[in-house]
Design a protein around this motif. Structure first.
Motif, PDB file in Angstrom:
ATOM      1  N   VAL A  28       0.864  -1.191   0.000  1.00 24.98           N
ATOM      2  CA  VAL A  28       0.000   0.000   0.000  1.00 24.98           C
ATOM      3  C   VAL A  28       0.899   1.239   0.000  1.00 24.98           C
ATOM      4  CG1 VAL A  28      -1.726   1.316   1.308  1.00 24.98           C
ATOM      5  CG2 VAL A  28      -1.875  -1.173   1.232  1.00 24.98           C
ATOM      6  N   VAL A  29       0.537   2.206  -0.846  1.00 28.05           N
ATOM      7  CA  VAL A  29       1.290   3.462  -0.908  1.00 28.05           C
ATOM      8  C   VAL A  29       0.526   4.525  -0.110  1.00 28.05           C
ATOM      9  CG1 VAL A  29       2.184   5.261  -2.439  1.00 28.05           C
ATOM     10  CG2 VAL A  29       2.209   2.865  -3.184  1.00 28.05           C
ATOM     11  N   ARG A  30       1.255   5.167   0.817  1.00 33.09           N
ATOM     12  CA  ARG A  30       0.645   6.218   1.656  1.00 33.09           C
ATOM     13  C   ARG A  30       1.672   7.331   1.877  1.00 33.09           C
ATOM     14  NH1 ARG A  30      -3.758   4.136   4.804  1.00 33.09           N
ATOM     15  NH2 ARG A  30      -3.776   1.867   5.048  1.00 33.09           N
ATOM     16  N   PRO A  31       1.246   8.495   2.420  1.00 29.97           N
ATOM     17  CA  PRO A  31       2.227   9.518   2.807  1.00 29.97           C
ATOM     18  C   PRO A  31       3.283   8.921   3.750  1.00 29.97           C
ATOM     19  CG  PRO A  31       0.028  10.443   2.849  1.00 29.97           C
ATOM     20  CD  PRO A  31      -0.142   8.964   2.574  1.00 29.97           C
ATOM     21  N   ALA A  32       4.537   9.312   3.532  1.00 32.25           N
ATOM     22  CA  ALA A  32       5.644   8.725   4.302  1.00 32.25           C
ATOM     23  C   ALA A  32       5.669   9.239   5.745  1.00 32.25           C
ATOM     24  CB  ALA A  32       6.960   9.039   3.603  1.00 32.25           C
ATOM     25  N   LYS A  33       5.207  10.486   5.930  1.00 35.21           N
ATOM     26  CA  LYS A  33       5.245  11.089   7.286  1.00 35.21           C
ATOM     27  C   LYS A  33       3.890  11.727   7.602  1.00 35.21           C
ATOM     28  CE  LYS A  33      10.093  12.143   6.715  1.00 35.21           C
ATOM     29  NZ  LYS A  33      11.072  13.161   6.369  1.00 35.21           N
ATOM     30  N   VAL A  34       3.512  11.662   8.868  1.00 32.99           N
ATOM     31  CA  VAL A  34       2.262  12.312   9.290  1.00 32.99           C
ATOM     32  C   VAL A  34       2.432  12.964  10.665  1.00 32.99           C
ATOM     33  CG1 VAL A  34       0.562  10.913   8.019  1.00 32.99           C
ATOM     34  CG2 VAL A  34       1.399  10.110  10.250  1.00 32.99           C
ATOM     35  N   ALA A  35       1.603  13.959  10.915  1.00 26.35           N
ATOM     36  CA  ALA A  35       1.458  14.506  12.277  1.00 26.35           C
ATOM     37  C   ALA A  35       0.021  14.213  12.685  1.00 26.35           C
ATOM     38  CB  ALA A  35       1.729  16.004  12.283  1.00 26.35           C
ATOM     39  N   VAL A  36      -0.137  13.644  13.878  1.00 29.05           N
ATOM     40  CA  VAL A  36      -1.462  13.213  14.338  1.00 29.05           C
ATOM     41  C   VAL A  36      -1.762  13.856  15.691  1.00 29.05           C
ATOM     42  CG1 VAL A  36      -2.790  11.184  15.120  1.00 29.05           C
ATOM     43  CG2 VAL A  36      -1.360  11.012  13.067  1.00 29.05           C
ATOM     44  N   GLY A  37      -2.947  14.443  15.809  1.00 25.38           N
ATOM     45  CA  GLY A  37      -3.408  14.992  17.087  1.00 25.38           C
ATOM     46  C   GLY A  37      -4.354  13.990  17.735  1.00 25.38           C
ATOM     47  N   TYR A  38      -4.361  13.915  19.058  1.00 25.13           N
ATOM     48  CA  TYR A  38      -5.219  12.936  19.732  1.00 25.13           C
ATOM     49  C   TYR A  38      -5.333  13.264  21.228  1.00 25.13           C
ATOM     50  CZ  TYR A  38      -0.838  10.800  21.421  1.00 25.13           C
ATOM     51  OH  TYR A  38       0.382  10.579  22.014  1.00 25.13           O
ATOM     52  N   LEU A  39      -6.212  12.511  21.906  1.00 21.74           N
ATOM     53  CA  LEU A  39      -6.293  12.581  23.371  1.00 21.74           C
ATOM     54  C   LEU A  39      -5.637  11.331  23.925  1.00 21.74           C
ATOM     55  CD1 LEU A  39     -10.040  13.669  23.778  1.00 21.74           C
ATOM     56  CD2 LEU A  39      -8.012  15.132  23.812  1.00 21.74           C
ATOM     57  N   ASP A  40      -4.796  11.491  24.928  1.00 24.31           N
ATOM     58  CA  ASP A  40      -4.113  10.320  25.492  1.00 24.31           C
ATOM     59  C   ASP A  40      -4.969   9.654  26.577  1.00 24.31           C
ATOM     60  OD1 ASP A  40      -3.804  11.728  27.856  1.00 24.31           O
ATOM     61  OD2 ASP A  40      -1.677  12.153  27.558  1.00 24.31           O
ATOM     62  N   ARG A  41      -4.406   8.675  27.268  1.00 26.97           N
ATOM     63  CA  ARG A  41      -5.149   7.877  28.257  1.00 26.97           C
ATOM     64  C   ARG A  41      -5.700   8.736  29.409  1.00 26.97           C
ATOM     65  NH1 ARG A  41      -4.754   4.279  32.563  1.00 26.97           N
ATOM     66  NH2 ARG A  41      -5.719   2.244  32.137  1.00 26.97           N
ATOM     67  N   GLU A  42      -5.077   9.892  29.622  1.00 25.80           N
ATOM     68  CA  GLU A  42      -5.552  10.790  30.690  1.00 25.80           C
ATOM     69  C   GLU A  42      -6.438  11.902  30.124  1.00 25.80           C
ATOM     70  OE1 GLU A  42      -2.308   9.401  31.056  1.00 25.80           O
ATOM     71  OE2 GLU A  42      -3.501   8.152  32.408  1.00 25.80           O
ATOM     72  N   LEU A  81       7.244   2.800   9.766  1.00 23.12           N
ATOM     73  CA  LEU A  81       6.120   1.903  10.055  1.00 23.12           C
ATOM     74  C   LEU A  81       5.060   2.561  10.947  1.00 23.12           C
ATOM     75  CD1 LEU A  81       4.749  -0.830   9.878  1.00 23.12           C
ATOM     76  CD2 LEU A  81       6.254  -1.652  11.695  1.00 23.12           C
ATOM     77  N   LEU A  82       5.508   3.420  11.877  1.00 16.98           N
ATOM     78  CA  LEU A  82       4.527   4.073  12.758  1.00 16.98           C
ATOM     79  C   LEU A  82       3.574   4.959  11.950  1.00 16.98           C
ATOM     80  CD1 LEU A  82       3.389   4.549  15.565  1.00 16.98           C
ATOM     81  CD2 LEU A  82       5.120   6.326  15.916  1.00 16.98           C
ATOM     82  N   ALA A  83       4.122   5.677  10.962  1.00 20.11           N
ATOM     83  CA  ALA A  83       3.268   6.531  10.113  1.00 20.11           C
ATOM     84  C   ALA A  83       2.271   5.676   9.333  1.00 20.11           C
ATOM     85  CB  ALA A  83       4.138   7.344   9.160  1.00 20.11           C
ATOM     86  N   THR A  84       2.745   4.561   8.797  1.00 25.12           N
ATOM     87  CA  THR A  84       1.872   3.646   8.041  1.00 25.12           C
ATOM     88  C   THR A  84       0.763   3.103   8.936  1.00 25.12           C
ATOM     89  OG1 THR A  84       3.660   3.001   6.560  1.00 25.12           O
ATOM     90  CG2 THR A  84       1.862   1.428   6.798  1.00 25.12           C
ATOM     91  N   CYS A  85       1.164   2.648  10.132  1.00 22.36           N
ATOM     92  CA  CYS A  85       0.217   2.009  11.040  1.00 22.36           C
ATOM     93  C   CYS A  85      -0.828   3.023  11.544  1.00 22.36           C
ATOM     94  CB  CYS A  85       0.991   1.370  12.185  1.00 22.36           C
ATOM     95  SG  CYS A  85      -0.001   0.180  13.090  1.00 22.36           S
ATOM     96  N   LEU A  86      -0.389   4.264  11.854  1.00 17.71           N
ATOM     97  CA  LEU A  86      -1.345   5.295  12.290  1.00 17.71           C
ATOM     98  C   LEU A  86      -2.396   5.529  11.211  1.00 17.71           C
ATOM     99  CD1 LEU A  86       1.104   7.842  13.959  1.00 17.71           C
ATOM    100  CD2 LEU A  86      -0.923   6.890  15.073  1.00 17.71           C
ATOM    101  N   GLN A  87      -1.954   5.608   9.951  1.00 20.27           N
ATOM    102  CA  GLN A  87      -2.911   5.862   8.861  1.00 20.27           C
ATOM    103  C   GLN A  87      -3.849   4.674   8.676  1.00 20.27           C
ATOM    104  OE1 GLN A  87      -0.930   7.989   5.344  1.00 20.27           O
ATOM    105  NE2 GLN A  87       0.825   7.482   6.625  1.00 20.27           N
TER     106      GLN A  87
END
Ligand code: K1U
Ligand code: ZN
Length: 203
Positions: free
Chosen positions: A107-121, A132-138
């Motif tokens: 699968v071809v996807r953007p190589a880098k990403v910035a992701v906003g989110y709420l953490d466990r707290e 791989l982290l960028a791929t997996c997040l997408q």
């Protein structure tokens, strides 16, 4: 914490847009913990709530063990993840999906990403990722929008894999088949004495 069954295609719950989390409370934290346990057990490097039939925008990931099983766990728990920025540079990775067992495709996807989110707290966080982290997040954020990695491959390949799983669904229950546990070794029993073969020093 408990292990949850992972649903597989063509389950229609995998095609729904998941609901945003209003507040990261004890129930959401328990869901995140169940998801991590289920992901490690599968095993996988990511999991989205819809894959365990939970209609919430929650994902978990841990790519640390991808190459080295003995590596220290680096779990990530994200509620309401959002891609804030994606690079123009692309990268290709052979992806798999716990909801499409034993099927892998580039699968071809953007190589880098910035992701906003709420953490466990429930705190606002931002993560920048590549590899791989960028791929997996997408891949996981796609799940929250009812999108599967097979939607990024050719129509012909997708039709083939969907047909295979539709056929299987007619004869099998719609959850991921798990390998049966390995038989436990029998407890070591004292060897039976053999007549006439006693070692020197035997009583
Ligand atoms: O969302 C999922 O279905 C989980 C999926 C995540 C993913 C894998 C590869 C590229 C992008 C996203 C998986 O974890 S598939 C299984 C897998 O990758 C794996 C299996 C055994 C050991 C390590 C990884
Ligand atoms: Zn997946």
């Amino acid at each position: 914490m408990s292990l949850r069954p992972i649903i597989i295609i063509p389950d229609p719950r995998l095609r729904k847009v998941a609901r945003p989390v209003e507040r990261v409370d004890e129930r959401v934290r328990a869901l995140m913990d169940d998801m991590l346990e289920t992901m490690y057990d599968a095993p996988g490097i990511g999991l989205a709530a819809p894959q365990i039939a939970e209609d919430w925008r929650v994902i978990v990931l841990d790519v640390a063990k991808r190459k080295d099983e003995s590596a220290r766990a680096e779990p990530l728990r994200l509620a309401n993840p959002e891609i804030l920025w994606a690079s123009e540079e692309l990268s290709s990775y052979e992806e798999g999906c716990l909801s499409i067992p034993d099927y892998y495709e580039e699968v071809v996807r953007p190589a880098k990403v910035a992701v906003g989110y709420l953490d466990r707290e429930g705190r606002k966080q931002e993560i920048e990722a590549d590899g791989l982290l960028a791929t997996c997040l997408q891949h996981e954020i796609d799940h929250l929008n009812g999108v599967l990695f097979i939607d990024h491959i050719s129509r012909l390949k997708r039709a083939r894999v969907v047909k295979k799983f539709e056929k299987a669904a007619k004869t099998e229950p719609p959850v991921r088949k798990r390998e049966p546990p390995l038989p436990r070794p029998a407890p070591a029993a004292a060897p039976a004495p053999v007549k006439g073969h006693g070692a020197a020093g035997d009583l």
